[in-house]
Write an enzyme that holds these catalytic residues in place. Structure first.
Site, mmCIF file in Angstrom:
data_model
loop_
_atom_site.group_PDB
_atom_site.id
_atom_site.type_symbol
_atom_site.label_atom_id
_atom_site.label_comp_id
_atom_site.label_asym_id
_atom_site.label_seq_id
_atom_site.Cartn_x
_atom_site.Cartn_y
_atom_site.Cartn_z
ATOM 1 N NE ARG A 52 -3.273 -0.003 2.842
ATOM 2 C CZ ARG A 52 -2.839 0.107 4.100
ATOM 3 N NH1 ARG A 52 -2.330 1.233 4.534
ATOM 4 N NH2 ARG A 52 -2.935 -0.909 4.934
ATOM 5 C CE1 TYR A 105 -12.608 18.051 -13.083
ATOM 6 C CE2 TYR A 105 -12.751 17.393 -10.789
ATOM 7 C CZ TYR A 105 -12.872 17.097 -12.134
ATOM 8 O OH TYR A 105 -13.262 15.837 -12.512
ATOM 9 C CG ASP A 178 -6.147 21.715 -9.771
ATOM 10 O OD1 ASP A 178 -5.329 21.368 -10.646
ATOM 11 O OD2 ASP A 178 -7.302 21.246 -9.700
ATOM 12 C CE LYS A 203 -8.870 15.369 -16.146
ATOM 13 N NZ LYS A 203 -9.309 16.433 -15.260
#
Ligand SMILES: *Cc1c(COP(=O)(O)O)cnc(C)c1O
Length: 384
Positions: A52, A105, A178, A203
């Site tokens: 993990r 966003y 961001d 993206k």
């Protein structure tokens, strides 16, 4: 690698120059093990304990991104952009005050209004490109985080990162940016004073519309960054090794893709500005864009791959034009090698700051004349 300092594009092209120690392969293998052998004394001298938190392929992709963003404290990959963004907010404490961009966003804005509020965060939205409004909203000692998206979706407003960092820091808050729509080719927010950079790596970082991934990078390895690390490790919003490999493969060509996409976006913005069926082009590269001067200062090598147009003839003409594209793909998302078009207002719904006559364009790497001609015929069909 070479002894001389290398340009980021050289380091990215070779994914930091790592060679597989066993075969000398120029591409390192995908590490898939979920668990690792303990030493005889039960220690873990390899530094790898359990899948993990610990995966070498993920770490290699993180090292490429940390280099690109000049992130001294490193990068962390997540299972999506949303998992990365929400980890920053979950590292805060109930009652903490957050100031965030009004234009951002859509899914994150919606999460902040619903889930984050349920967890006790106090969220205030302001136009972060308006520094006076930002200053008025930030409360010294109370505000713990300023979240700015720049260029911001889908109007491409520009927040002055250095000025926003100063305002946040003066109040004792962190600044997170961001930077999905800028990419580290154009802007490196940590070098301008931001504390954390977030990417929807889905993206342009990956660039091929075939991986969902998110990333955070930090300037300082401080208590807050350690909280973020704990959130990822304990909540498990990790990226899988196959996706990390694809993302690393995508980042090897980031610079060439960004050069083509950005040059084409600029050419389209200029040509569309003169189109009789386009009322307005929103692109920070145009001198008439309100954020142009700041963008010219904080963005290098162009102004990014995203632009929007407002069409004459309102919502009906916009939706109809999008229905008539032949080369552009009518789809959500952005940053891939294929160009995408989307009527944003109909996906964002009521309360969205997005005008109804707006079409968002993500510029790919196709021939720019083909892209323009496709938009031209679609705009004409939208008015027929
Ligand atoms: C897509 C996107 C996100 C969310 O990323 P996912 O990988 O879809 O979760 C966040 N911010 C911006 C600017 C985006 O474009």
């Amino acid at each position: 690698m070479a002894k001389r300092p290398l340009h980021p594009r050289s380091l990215a092209a070779q994914a930091m120059g790592k060679i597989d120690p066993l075969t000398k392969g120029v591409v390192t293998p995908i590490h898939i093990a979920t668990t690792y052998i303990r030493d005889e004394d039960n220690a873990y001298s390899s530094g790898f304990v359990y899948g993990r938190p610990d995966n070498e392929t993920v770490r290699e992709a993180e090292s490429v991104l940390a280099m690109l963003e000049e992130a001294k404290a490193g990068a962390l990959l997540f299972g999506s952009g949303m998992a990365a963004a929400t980890a920053v907010f979950q590292a805060l404490s109930p009652g903490d005050h957050v100031v965030a961009s009004k234009v951002m966003y859509w899914a994150l804005r919606s999460w902040l209004l619903t889930e984050a509020t349920r967890w006790g965060l106090k969220i205030e939205f302001v136009e972060t490109d308006d520094l006076a409004a930002l200053k008025a909203a930030v409360k010294p000692g109370v505000t713990k985080l300023v979240w700015a998206e720049t260029p911001s979706n889908p109007l491409w407003t520009i927040t002055d990162i250095a000025a926003a960092a100063e305002i946040a820091h003066a109040a004792g808050a962190k600044l997170a940016v961001d930077s999905t729509c800028a990419s580290p080719v154009h802007t490196r927010p940590l070098t301008l004073g931001a504390d954390i950079v977030m990417h929807a790596a889905t993206k342009v970082l990956n660039g091929h519309s075939d991986v969902v991934a998110g990333a955070l990078c930090a300037r300082e390895d401080d208590a807050f960054w350690n909280r973020v690390k704990t959130v990822r490790k304990m909540q498990g919003g990790i990226l899988g090794p196959f996706e990390a490999y694809l993302l690393m493969r995508g980042m090897r060509t980031l610079h060439v893709r960004q050069e083509r996409q950005t040059a084409s976006a600029m050419a389209l913005a200029q040509k569309l500005s003169a189109h009789p069926l386009v009322a307005r082009v929103l692109y920070p590269g145009l001198p008439q864009h309100p954020g142009h001067d700041i963008a010219a200062r904080q963005m290098q090598h162009g102004f990014g791959y995203m632009l929007s147009i407002q069409v004459t003839g309102g919502e009906r003409a916009a939706v109809k034009a999008a229905a008539h594209v032949e080369l552009y793909k009518r789809a959500t998302s952005l940053g891939g090698v294929e160009s995408l078009i989307e009527h944003r207002a109909s996906i964002e719904g009521p309360g969205s700051p997005c005008p109804v006559d707006l079409l968002r364009l993500s510029t790919g790497i196709e021939d720019v004349e083909d892209l323009y001609n496709d938009l031209d015929q679609a705009l004409k069909a939208g008015h027929a």
